[in-house]
Design a protein around this motif. Structure first.
Motif, PDB file in Angstrom:
ATOM      1  N   PRO A 154      -5.614 -28.502  27.568  1.00 25.51           N
ATOM      2  CA  PRO A 154      -4.863 -29.320  26.602  1.00 25.51           C
ATOM      3  C   PRO A 154      -3.847 -28.518  25.785  1.00 25.51           C
ATOM      4  N   ILE A 155      -2.911 -27.897  26.488  1.00 26.00           N
ATOM      5  CA  ILE A 155      -1.876 -27.077  25.842  1.00 26.00           C
ATOM      6  C   ILE A 155      -0.507 -27.642  26.211  1.00 26.00           C
ATOM      7  N   LYS A 156       0.339 -27.835  25.210  1.00 26.67           N
ATOM      8  CA  LYS A 156       1.701 -28.278  25.483  1.00 26.67           C
ATOM      9  C   LYS A 156       2.452 -27.158  26.215  1.00 26.67           C
ATOM     10  N   HIS A 157       3.476 -27.531  26.950  1.00 29.78           N
ATOM     11  CA  HIS A 157       4.324 -26.551  27.627  1.00 29.78           C
ATOM     12  C   HIS A 157       5.331 -25.970  26.638  1.00 29.78           C
ATOM     13  N   ALA A 158       5.858 -24.815  26.956  1.00 33.96           N
ATOM     14  CA  ALA A 158       6.892 -24.204  26.125  1.00 33.96           C
ATOM     15  C   ALA A 158       8.187 -25.008  26.220  1.00 33.96           C
ATOM     16  N   ARG A 159       8.465 -25.523  27.425  1.00 29.47           N
ATOM     17  CA  ARG A 159       9.648 -26.379  27.644  1.00 29.47           C
ATOM     18  C   ARG A 159       9.245 -27.838  27.510  1.00 29.47           C
ATOM     19  N   LYS A 160      10.230 -28.689  27.313  1.00 31.58           N
ATOM     20  CA  LYS A 160       9.977 -30.124  27.251  1.00 31.58           C
ATOM     21  C   LYS A 160       9.500 -30.604  28.619  1.00 31.58           C
ATOM     22  N   ASP A 170      -1.555 -35.150  22.061  1.00 32.78           N
ATOM     23  CA  ASP A 170      -2.666 -34.545  21.324  1.00 32.78           C
ATOM     24  C   ASP A 170      -2.962 -33.107  21.752  1.00 32.78           C
ATOM     25  N   PHE A 171      -2.211 -32.584  22.684  1.00 25.82           N
ATOM     26  CA  PHE A 171      -2.440 -31.215  23.139  1.00 25.82           C
ATOM     27  C   PHE A 171      -2.035 -30.243  22.028  1.00 25.82           C
ATOM     28  N   VAL A 172      -2.600 -29.052  22.085  1.00 25.89           N
ATOM     29  CA  VAL A 172      -2.269 -28.042  21.079  1.00 25.89           C
ATOM     30  C   VAL A 172      -0.925 -27.392  21.433  1.00 25.89           C
ATOM     31  N   ALA A 173      -0.307 -26.836  20.426  1.00 22.17           N
ATOM     32  CA  ALA A 173       1.008 -26.205  20.609  1.00 22.17           C
ATOM     33  C   ALA A 173       0.904 -24.979  21.518  1.00 22.17           C
ATOM     34  N   PHE A 174       1.924 -24.793  22.310  1.00 21.12           N
ATOM     35  CA  PHE A 174       2.027 -23.629  23.190  1.00 21.12           C
ATOM     36  C   PHE A 174       1.976 -22.375  22.328  1.00 21.12           C
ATOM     37  N   GLY A 175       1.086 -21.453  22.672  1.00 13.86           N
ATOM     38  CA  GLY A 175       0.985 -20.200  21.930  1.00 13.86           C
ATOM     39  C   GLY A 175       0.006 -20.219  20.769  1.00 13.86           C
ATOM     40  N   ASP A 176      -0.566 -21.383  20.434  1.00 11.96           N
ATOM     41  CA  ASP A 176      -1.525 -21.464  19.326  1.00 11.96           C
ATOM     42  C   ASP A 176      -2.937 -21.255  19.871  1.00 11.96           C
ATOM     43  N   ALA A 177      -3.312 -19.975  20.031  1.00 13.17           N
ATOM     44  CA  ALA A 177      -4.586 -19.602  20.650  1.00 13.17           C
ATOM     45  C   ALA A 177      -5.788 -20.121  19.873  1.00 13.17           C
TER      46      ALA A 177
END
Length: 194
Positions: A154-160, A170-177
């Motif tokens: 459940p992690i967002k991608h860095a790109r759209k 509802d996914f967590v932000a890319f890079g937010d470990a």
């Protein structure tokens, strides 16, 4: 998630409800409703629909040659679509209980109501059924894939990501470990409760 994102998502959901209300108004204007799960038109509307129906022979004779030539390509996709349907349904039946995920109801995605339209000839109804199956199946598969992704990654991608499924919000932000590890713990606890 931050407050601004929560606020924007709330506004989007409100707009979706407003849009659904407008669709309901439109169906009332077109004077049809559902009776025991079947579409029902007023008799006068049905009569006008029948008058607008193109005879099958005329429909075929007026078809563009390139449309006729591409028909076998379109209809040949039924084989991989049915195989996809079988394999994804089997995957869900085997894996979702193991993951503690709620199963996707196939019947909610495959809607075949256009066959009730009196202004369509038999070929048009067949085409509509085919498109309903293909698009409904893809939506069903997408929901299963979305629930799988929400469980495993459940992690967002860095790109759209164009055309992301609803769960992606509802996914967590890319890079937010930290948020990722917390989300995984929440998912594991939820799965254990089931």
């Amino acid at each position: 998630m931050n407050v601004k994102i929560d606020e924007l998502m709330g506004r989007i959901q409100g707009l979706e409800l407003e849009l659904e209300a407008e669709f309901s108004k439109q169906s009332a204007e077109l004077r049809y409703g559902l009776e025991h799960g079947r579409v029902a038109f007023e008799e006068e509307i049905l009569r006008r629909h029948r008058e607008l129906k193109t005879r099958l022979s005329r429909y075929i004779l007026n078809a563009k040659p390139l449309v006729v030539l591409t028909a076998p390509f379109i209809y040949s996709l039924i084989v991989p679509l049915v195989l996809l349907d079988i394999f994804v349904s089997l995957y869900q039946a085997v894996c979702f209980p193991a993951y503690g995920l709620e199963k996707v109801k196939r019947s909610e995605y495959l809607v075949f109501d256009r066959g009730h339209l009196a202004y369509l000839n038999m070929l048009e109804k067949l085409n509509c059924a085919y498109c309903s199956y293909a698009n409904g199946l893809i939506a069903y598969v997408r929901e299963i894939a979305g629930r799988t992704e929400a469980y495993w990654c459940p992690i967002k991608h860095a790109r759209k990501a164009i055309g992301a499924h609803e769960k992606y919000r509802d996914f967590v932000a890319f890079g937010d470990a930290q948020a990722y590890r917390k989300r995984i713990e929440e998912l594991e606890k939820a799965a254990q409760k089931k």
